[in-house]
Design an enzyme around this catalytic site. Structure first.
Site, mmCIF file in Angstrom:
data_model
loop_
_atom_site.group_PDB
_atom_site.id
_atom_site.type_symbol
_atom_site.label_atom_id
_atom_site.label_comp_id
_atom_site.label_asym_id
_atom_site.label_seq_id
_atom_site.Cartn_x
_atom_site.Cartn_y
_atom_site.Cartn_z
ATOM 1 N N LEU A 126 16.227 0.911 -2.773
ATOM 2 C CA LEU A 126 16.221 -0.494 -3.201
ATOM 3 C C LEU A 126 14.860 -0.830 -3.790
ATOM 4 O O LEU A 126 13.852 -0.475 -3.181
ATOM 5 C CB LEU A 126 16.514 -1.416 -2.010
ATOM 6 N N HIS A 164 7.605 -1.464 -7.622
ATOM 7 C CA HIS A 164 8.749 -0.608 -7.985
ATOM 8 C C HIS A 164 9.746 -1.305 -8.907
ATOM 9 O O HIS A 164 10.911 -1.490 -8.562
ATOM 10 C CB HIS A 164 9.454 -0.042 -6.740
ATOM 11 N N ASP A 188 6.837 4.713 -3.887
ATOM 12 C CA ASP A 188 7.822 4.124 -2.978
ATOM 13 C C ASP A 188 8.549 5.226 -2.202
ATOM 14 O O ASP A 188 9.713 5.055 -1.827
ATOM 15 C CB ASP A 188 8.821 3.227 -3.722
ATOM 16 N N HIS A 216 5.448 4.532 1.854
ATOM 17 C CA HIS A 216 5.916 4.283 3.229
ATOM 18 C C HIS A 216 5.601 5.520 4.072
ATOM 19 O O HIS A 216 6.049 6.616 3.749
ATOM 20 C CB HIS A 216 7.424 4.016 3.244
ATOM 21 N N LEU A 217 4.817 5.319 5.145
ATOM 22 C CA LEU A 217 4.419 6.453 5.989
ATOM 23 C C LEU A 217 5.009 6.409 7.388
ATOM 24 O O LEU A 217 4.859 7.363 8.142
ATOM 25 C CB LEU A 217 2.885 6.505 6.120
ATOM 26 N N ARG A 218 5.635 5.267 7.765
ATOM 27 C CA ARG A 218 6.147 5.114 9.139
ATOM 28 C C ARG A 218 4.992 5.269 10.138
ATOM 29 O O ARG A 218 3.832 5.159 9.761
ATOM 30 C CB ARG A 218 7.305 6.075 9.443
ATOM 31 N N ASN A 270 6.092 -2.309 6.368
ATOM 32 C CA ASN A 270 7.417 -2.631 6.939
ATOM 33 C C ASN A 270 7.789 -1.703 8.094
ATOM 34 O O ASN A 270 8.828 -1.049 8.084
ATOM 35 C CB ASN A 270 8.510 -2.626 5.846
ATOM 36 N N LYS A 276 2.207 -8.159 1.380
ATOM 37 C CA LYS A 276 3.501 -7.785 0.802
ATOM 38 C C LYS A 276 4.550 -8.844 1.093
ATOM 39 O O LYS A 276 4.768 -9.218 2.242
ATOM 40 C CB LYS A 276 3.923 -6.437 1.413
ATOM 41 N N ALA A 323 18.305 2.936 2.769
ATOM 42 C CA ALA A 323 17.767 2.933 1.396
ATOM 43 C C ALA A 323 16.411 3.609 1.374
ATOM 44 O O ALA A 323 15.561 3.312 2.217
ATOM 45 C CB ALA A 323 17.626 1.494 0.913
ATOM 46 N N HIS A 374 8.250 -7.392 -3.388
ATOM 47 C CA HIS A 374 9.549 -6.732 -3.530
ATOM 48 C C HIS A 374 10.381 -7.748 -4.301
ATOM 49 O O HIS A 374 10.812 -8.753 -3.751
ATOM 50 C CB HIS A 374 10.165 -6.414 -2.165
ATOM 51 N N HIS A 417 1.914 2.737 -3.690
ATOM 52 C CA HIS A 417 3.041 2.162 -2.922
ATOM 53 C C HIS A 417 3.704 3.277 -2.131
ATOM 54 O O HIS A 417 4.465 4.073 -2.661
ATOM 55 C CB HIS A 417 4.068 1.515 -3.864
ATOM 56 N N HIS A 447 13.487 8.767 5.470
ATOM 57 C CA HIS A 447 14.495 8.446 6.502
ATOM 58 C C HIS A 447 15.062 9.776 6.964
ATOM 59 O O HIS A 447 15.279 10.676 6.152
ATOM 60 C CB HIS A 447 15.633 7.604 5.913
HETATM 61 O O1 DOR Z 1 14.514 2.017 -0.821
HETATM 62 C C1 DOR Z 1 13.638 1.431 -0.186
HETATM 63 N N1 DOR Z 1 13.176 1.935 0.988
HETATM 64 N N2 DOR Z 1 13.162 0.280 -0.649
HETATM 65 C C2 DOR Z 1 12.311 -0.469 0.056
HETATM 66 O O2 DOR Z 1 11.940 -1.511 -0.410
HETATM 67 C C3 DOR Z 1 11.891 -0.050 1.416
HETATM 68 C C4 DOR Z 1 12.017 1.393 1.603
HETATM 69 C C5 DOR Z 1 11.895 1.842 3.033
HETATM 70 O O3 DOR Z 1 10.997 1.391 3.733
HETATM 71 O O4 DOR Z 1 12.697 2.676 3.464
HETATM 72 ZN ZN ZN Z 2 8.573 0.273 -0.794
#
Ligand code: DOR
Ligand code: ZN
Length: 349
Positions: free
Chosen positions: A224, A175, A252, A15-17, A41, A100, A268, A137, A13, A256
């Site tokens: 989150l 998560h 996860d 997130h790579l943007r 996402n 997802k 988050a 989620h 799990h 940011h």
């Molecule tokens: O804290 C989080 N950040 N929870 C998520 O479900 C998404 C993630 C994000 O993409 O920044």
């Molecule tokens: Zn996530």
């Protein structure tokens, strides 16, 4: 135990943007993990197979640029009210690993998420038929439900009815953060219903919700689902280090930019990718269960997704390291969880 050699792990799990930041981000993960399951996402979200495949090419290119040609990105699709069963057929053929579910409004870039799961019924039926896992989620979003209770409410209001309605559907509860979720997953009936597994982050194993408020508000501990009480952290640690095959590693890690975390309305997400396996080692060692790390980090995930385990090994040793204050992310900086603090474990080599 001051040293452990385990099968090279995977991150189930991540997130790579996208765009220019990809080489900076992918290098942290590829240093430790052979594969990562990449979340969809983005803005706009990855709702179509064609988008997922071109996103995968950009990640693979970034991995080569960063010096990790062997890294493998595994892809997911973002479920919306409009996702068609035919897209699931295409996804299966294209080797997409899961779809997802973001309840609309639950988290970062979830505005296009599902408003009413009933609208997705035929699509979810197709997933069950084709054995395409649903990755959830797991939080309800009603404003009347306290943010700390949203995961537990999701189990009763959404997850259990969903598994009953689609008894072949395989689910990953992503998560997890509560004792209720850990108990639900470890005790779930998988004889009459589809298999269920859960990912657990390093930050939910290491911290309870006090971390967000220690001496002032600490935005880098905000994610989150939000960190919970100590009793929940203890339950997650017990689940992760148990003999159950249903729990596996998913960081996860959610990058940011520093100025968007340290903000009046901070985003988050905790950035843990750079020291992920060391953070998990610290959590497992804290309860004397380092010998359970390999199952959780390297074996249970491939088993659930029907993939071979990795061939190579990594060694983690009790050698302290200092976590940098920040890392570059394109034009911005990103602040890791625990920035400036010392971590007891390091990867050898
Ligand atoms: O804290 C989080 N950040 N929870 C998520 O479900 C998404 C993630 C994000 O993409 O920044
Ligand atoms: Zn996530």
């Amino acid at each position: 135990m001051n040293k452990i050699t385990i099968t090279r792990p995977d991150d189930w799990h991540l997130h790579l943007r996208d765009g220019d930041v990809l080489p900076d981000l992918v290098s942290h993960t590829a240093r430790q993990f052979t594969r990562a399951l990449v979340m969809p996402n983005l803005r706009p979200p990855v709702t179509q197979v064609a988008q997922a495949l071109s996103y995968r090419s950009r990640i693979q290119e970034a991995a080569i640029t960063a010096g990790y040609p062997d890294f493998q990105a595994l892809m997911t699709l973002y479920l919306t009210d409009m996702t068609l069963p035919s897209e699931i057929e295409k996804a299966k053929e294209a080797g997409i690993m899961g779809v997802k579910l973001y309840p609309a409004g639950a988290t970062t870039n979830s505005d296009a998420g599902v408003t009413d799961l009933n609208k997705c019924d035929s699509t979810i039926a197709k997933m069950a038929e084709l054995d395409m896992p649903l990755l959830v989620h797991g939080e309800v979003t009603h404003s009347v439900i306290d943010i700390f209770d949203r995961e537990a409410a999701f189990i009763e209001q959404v997850l259990e009815p969903l598994r009953k309605k689609h008894p072949k559907l395989r689910v990953v509860f992503e998560h997890i953060t509560t004792k209720q979720a850990a108990d639900y997953v470890s005790q779930a009936n998988t004889k009459d219903y589809g298999e269920i597994a859960a990912t657990i982050t390093a930050h939910h194993l290491l911290y309870n919700r006090n971390a967000i408020f220690m001496g002032g508000i600490r935005p880098h501990y905000y994610c989150l689902p939000v960190l919970k009480r100590e009793e929940h952290r203890q339950a997650l640690l017990a689940a992760a280090t148990s003999d159950s095959t249903r729990f596996f590693l998913g960081t996860d890690s959610a990058p940011h930019a520093q100025h968007l975390k340290e903000h009046a309305c901070g985003c988050a997400g905790c950035f843990t990718a750079a020291q992920a396996i060391e953070l998990y080692a610290q959590a497992f060692a804290s309860v004397g269960k380092l010998q359970q790390l390999e199952k959780f980090a390297s074996l249970n995930g491939p088993h659930f997704y029907g993939l071979p385990v990795n061939q190579s090994m990594i060694t983690i040793e009790k050698i302290p390291q200092k976590i940098p204050l920040s890392y570059p992310m394109g034009q911005d900086l990103i602040v890791p969880l625990n920035a400036g603090e010392s971590l007891e474990w390091s990867i050898l080599g």
